[in-house]
Each structure stands twice: as structure tokens, then as C-alpha cells.
Design a protein around this motif. Structure first.
Motif, PDB file in Angstrom:
ATOM      1  N   GLU A 137      -8.961  -3.551   1.703  1.00 47.74           N
ATOM      2  CA  GLU A 137     -10.271  -3.578   2.358  1.00 47.74           C
ATOM      3  C   GLU A 137     -10.077  -3.541   3.878  1.00 47.74           C
ATOM      4  N   SER A 138      -9.014  -4.215   4.369  1.00 38.56           N
ATOM      5  CA  SER A 138      -8.767  -4.237   5.817  1.00 38.56           C
ATOM      6  C   SER A 138      -8.394  -2.840   6.330  1.00 38.56           C
ATOM      7  N   LYS A 139      -7.665  -2.074   5.528  1.00 40.64           N
ATOM      8  CA  LYS A 139      -7.306  -0.696   5.906  1.00 40.64           C
ATOM      9  C   LYS A 139      -8.569   0.165   5.982  1.00 40.64           C
ATOM     10  N   LEU A 140      -9.454   0.016   5.001  1.00 41.20           N
ATOM     11  CA  LEU A 140     -10.699   0.792   4.978  1.00 41.20           C
ATOM     12  C   LEU A 140     -11.579   0.427   6.173  1.00 41.20           C
ATOM     13  N   THR A 141     -11.626  -0.871   6.502  1.00 38.07           N
ATOM     14  CA  THR A 141     -12.420  -1.342   7.643  1.00 38.07           C
ATOM     15  C   THR A 141     -11.841  -0.802   8.944  1.00 38.07           C
ATOM     16  N   GLY A 152     -12.836   2.620   9.400  1.00 39.00           N
ATOM     17  CA  GLY A 152     -14.279   2.794   9.531  1.00 39.00           C
ATOM     18  C   GLY A 152     -14.882   3.628   8.417  1.00 39.00           C
ATOM     19  N   VAL A 153     -14.249   3.587   7.236  1.00 42.27           N
ATOM     20  CA  VAL A 153     -14.638   4.439   6.103  1.00 42.27           C
ATOM     21  C   VAL A 153     -16.129   4.353   5.766  1.00 42.27           C
ATOM     22  N   LYS A 154     -16.693   3.144   5.776  1.00 39.26           N
ATOM     23  CA  LYS A 154     -18.100   2.989   5.369  1.00 39.26           C
ATOM     24  C   LYS A 154     -19.080   3.667   6.312  1.00 39.26           C
ATOM     25  N   SER A 155     -18.624   3.988   7.547  1.00 32.55           N
ATOM     26  CA  SER A 155     -19.517   4.659   8.503  1.00 32.55           C
ATOM     27  C   SER A 155     -19.399   6.182   8.408  1.00 32.55           C
ATOM     28  N   TRP A 156     -18.426   6.678   7.618  1.00 34.38           N
ATOM     29  CA  TRP A 156     -18.254   8.126   7.466  1.00 34.38           C
ATOM     30  C   TRP A 156     -19.392   8.695   6.632  1.00 34.38           C
ATOM     31  N   PRO A 157     -19.699   9.984   6.815  1.00 31.57           N
ATOM     32  CA  PRO A 157     -20.717  10.618   5.951  1.00 31.57           C
ATOM     33  C   PRO A 157     -20.256  10.624   4.491  1.00 31.57           C
ATOM     34  N   LYS A 158     -21.213  10.841   3.599  1.00 35.00           N
ATOM     35  CA  LYS A 158     -20.889  10.896   2.171  1.00 35.00           C
ATOM     36  C   LYS A 158     -21.139  12.287   1.629  1.00 35.00           C
ATOM     37  N   TRP A 159     -20.402  12.616   0.576  1.00 39.47           N
ATOM     38  CA  TRP A 159     -20.558  13.896  -0.112  1.00 39.47           C
ATOM     39  C   TRP A 159     -20.314  13.648  -1.587  1.00 39.47           C
ATOM     40  N   GLY A 160     -21.014  14.373  -2.422  1.00 37.25           N
ATOM     41  CA  GLY A 160     -20.794  14.248  -3.855  1.00 37.25           C
ATOM     42  C   GLY A 160     -21.036  15.567  -4.549  1.00 37.25           C
ATOM     43  N   MET A 218       0.856  -1.175   0.000  1.00 32.04           N
ATOM     44  CA  MET A 218       0.000   0.000   0.000  1.00 32.04           C
ATOM     45  C   MET A 218       0.900   1.236   0.000  1.00 32.04           C
ATOM     46  N   ALA A 219       1.098   1.798  -1.172  1.00 30.26           N
ATOM     47  CA  ALA A 219       2.011   2.934  -1.314  1.00 30.26           C
ATOM     48  C   ALA A 219       1.288   4.247  -1.057  1.00 30.26           C
ATOM     49  N   SER A 220       1.926   5.084  -0.266  1.00 31.09           N
ATOM     50  CA  SER A 220       1.398   6.408   0.021  1.00 31.09           C
ATOM     51  C   SER A 220       2.283   7.427  -0.692  1.00 31.09           C
ATOM     52  N   VAL A 221       1.646   8.350  -1.407  1.00 28.94           N
ATOM     53  CA  VAL A 221       2.370   9.390  -2.135  1.00 28.94           C
ATOM     54  C   VAL A 221       1.959  10.732  -1.557  1.00 28.94           C
ATOM     55  N   GLU A 222       2.944  11.611  -1.325  1.00 28.63           N
ATOM     56  CA  GLU A 222       2.636  12.945  -0.831  1.00 28.63           C
ATOM     57  C   GLU A 222       2.981  13.926  -1.946  1.00 28.63           C
ATOM     58  N   LYS A 223       1.986  14.743  -2.329  1.00 31.95           N
ATOM     59  CA  LYS A 223       2.189  15.700  -3.408  1.00 31.95           C
ATOM     60  C   LYS A 223       1.501  17.001  -3.050  1.00 31.95           C
ATOM     61  N   GLY A 224       2.259  18.078  -3.010  1.00 36.41           N
ATOM     62  CA  GLY A 224       1.677  19.389  -2.701  1.00 36.41           C
ATOM     63  C   GLY A 224       1.030  19.447  -1.334  1.00 36.41           C
ATOM     64  N   GLY A 225       1.509  18.607  -0.394  1.00 38.61           N
ATOM     65  CA  GLY A 225       0.931  18.585   0.950  1.00 38.61           C
ATOM     66  C   GLY A 225      -0.236  17.627   1.091  1.00 38.61           C
ATOM     67  N   ILE A 226      -0.651  17.019  -0.028  1.00 42.10           N
ATOM     68  CA  ILE A 226      -1.782  16.092  -0.035  1.00 42.10           C
ATOM     69  C   ILE A 226      -1.232  14.663  -0.060  1.00 42.10           C
ATOM     70  N   GLU A 227      -1.727  13.824   0.851  1.00 36.98           N
ATOM     71  CA  GLU A 227      -1.284  12.426   0.896  1.00 36.98           C
ATOM     72  C   GLU A 227      -2.304  11.558   0.166  1.00 36.98           C
ATOM     73  N   ILE A 228      -1.819  10.710  -0.738  1.00 35.95           N
ATOM     74  CA  ILE A 228      -2.708   9.855  -1.525  1.00 35.95           C
ATOM     75  C   ILE A 228      -2.285   8.399  -1.355  1.00 35.95           C
ATOM     76  N   ILE A 229      -3.237   7.556  -0.975  1.00 37.42           N
ATOM     77  CA  ILE A 229      -3.005   6.120  -0.901  1.00 37.42           C
ATOM     78  C   ILE A 229      -3.870   5.490  -1.990  1.00 37.42           C
ATOM     79  N   LYS A 230      -3.207   4.928  -3.022  1.00 41.05           N
ATOM     80  CA  LYS A 230      -3.911   4.329  -4.154  1.00 41.05           C
ATOM     81  C   LYS A 230      -4.424   2.945  -3.770  1.00 41.05           C
ATOM     82  N   ASN A 231      -5.711   2.709  -4.034  1.00 41.00           N
ATOM     83  CA  ASN A 231      -6.325   1.409  -3.793  1.00 41.00           C
ATOM     84  C   ASN A 231      -5.943   0.770  -2.461  1.00 41.00           C
ATOM     85  N   PRO A 232      -6.304   1.428  -1.342  1.00 39.58           N
ATOM     86  CA  PRO A 232      -5.997   0.833  -0.036  1.00 39.58           C
ATOM     87  C   PRO A 232      -6.728  -0.496   0.123  1.00 39.58           C
TER      88      PRO A 232
END
Length: 97
Positions: free
Chosen positions: A17-21, A24-32, A1-15
Motif C-alpha cells: 500500500e505504501s508503494k502505491l501511495t 500516487g496510483v489512486k490519483s491516476w485516471p482509470k480505464w476499463g 516486493m518482487a519484480s519480474v520482467e517478462k517479454g520487456g514487461i515489468e510486473i510487480i505482484k501485490n505491491p
């Protein structure tokens, strides 16, 4: 699971399922939002997980965009000002710390 930091923003590509669990990502609110372009300033650290969409984020003072999209877990630092350029409709879970 590679984490990239760019312009102060951290991006983890395709984390995993265990990391998401673990986070608690699925319990977070949603926005679109539909394709659009708008300025944004983070008043707290935001962690978000994009379910769908494609965005170019331009941190203030930088001409270089940070590209994020579906499957990315992204951390924006507290106090960051940026412009969101949404090219494909976004649906995301998010959490402010």
C-alpha cells in the motif's frame, strides 16, 4: 516486493500500500474494458495497476503470453507493440511517462 520482467514487461505482484501511495496510483485516471482481444502499441511508457481483471499480453514477435491480473503493478515500455487478450473485465489505474 518482487519484480519480474517478462517479454520487456515489468510486473510487480501485490505491491505494498505504501508503494502505491508513493506512486500516487489512486490519483491516476482509470480505464476499463470488457473481455476482448485487440492490438496495442505504446507511444509512451505506461505504468498501470489492475484493480480487477485478467489479461494475457502477447508482445509482438513472441508466442509467449505475459499474464497479468488484479493486484499487479505493470510497466509497459515505450514503443512496445502487443496484443491484449482480456479474459475477465479489466479496471485499472494508469499513467503515461
Amino acid at each position: 516486493m518482487a519484480s519480474v520482467e517478462k517479454g520487456g514487461i515489468e510486473i510487480i505482484k501485490n505491491p505494498s500500500e505504501s508503494k502505491l501511495t508513493e506512486l500516487g496510483v489512486k490519483s491516476w485516471p482509470k480505464w476499463g474494458c470488457p473481455p476482448s482481444k485487440f492490438p496495442w502499441t505504446y507511444s509512451a511508457k505506461e505504468t498501470c495497476y489492475l484493480l480487477k481483471g485478467k489479461v494475457k499480453v502477447y508482445p509482438e514477435g513472441s508466442d509467449e503470453a505475459v499474464e497479468i491480473g488484479a493486484g499487479d503493478l505493470v510497466v509497459f515500455p515505450n514503443g512496445m507493440s502487443c496484443t491484449w487478450d482480456v479474459s475477465e473485465e479489466v479496471d485499472k489505474h494508469y499513467k503515461f511517462d
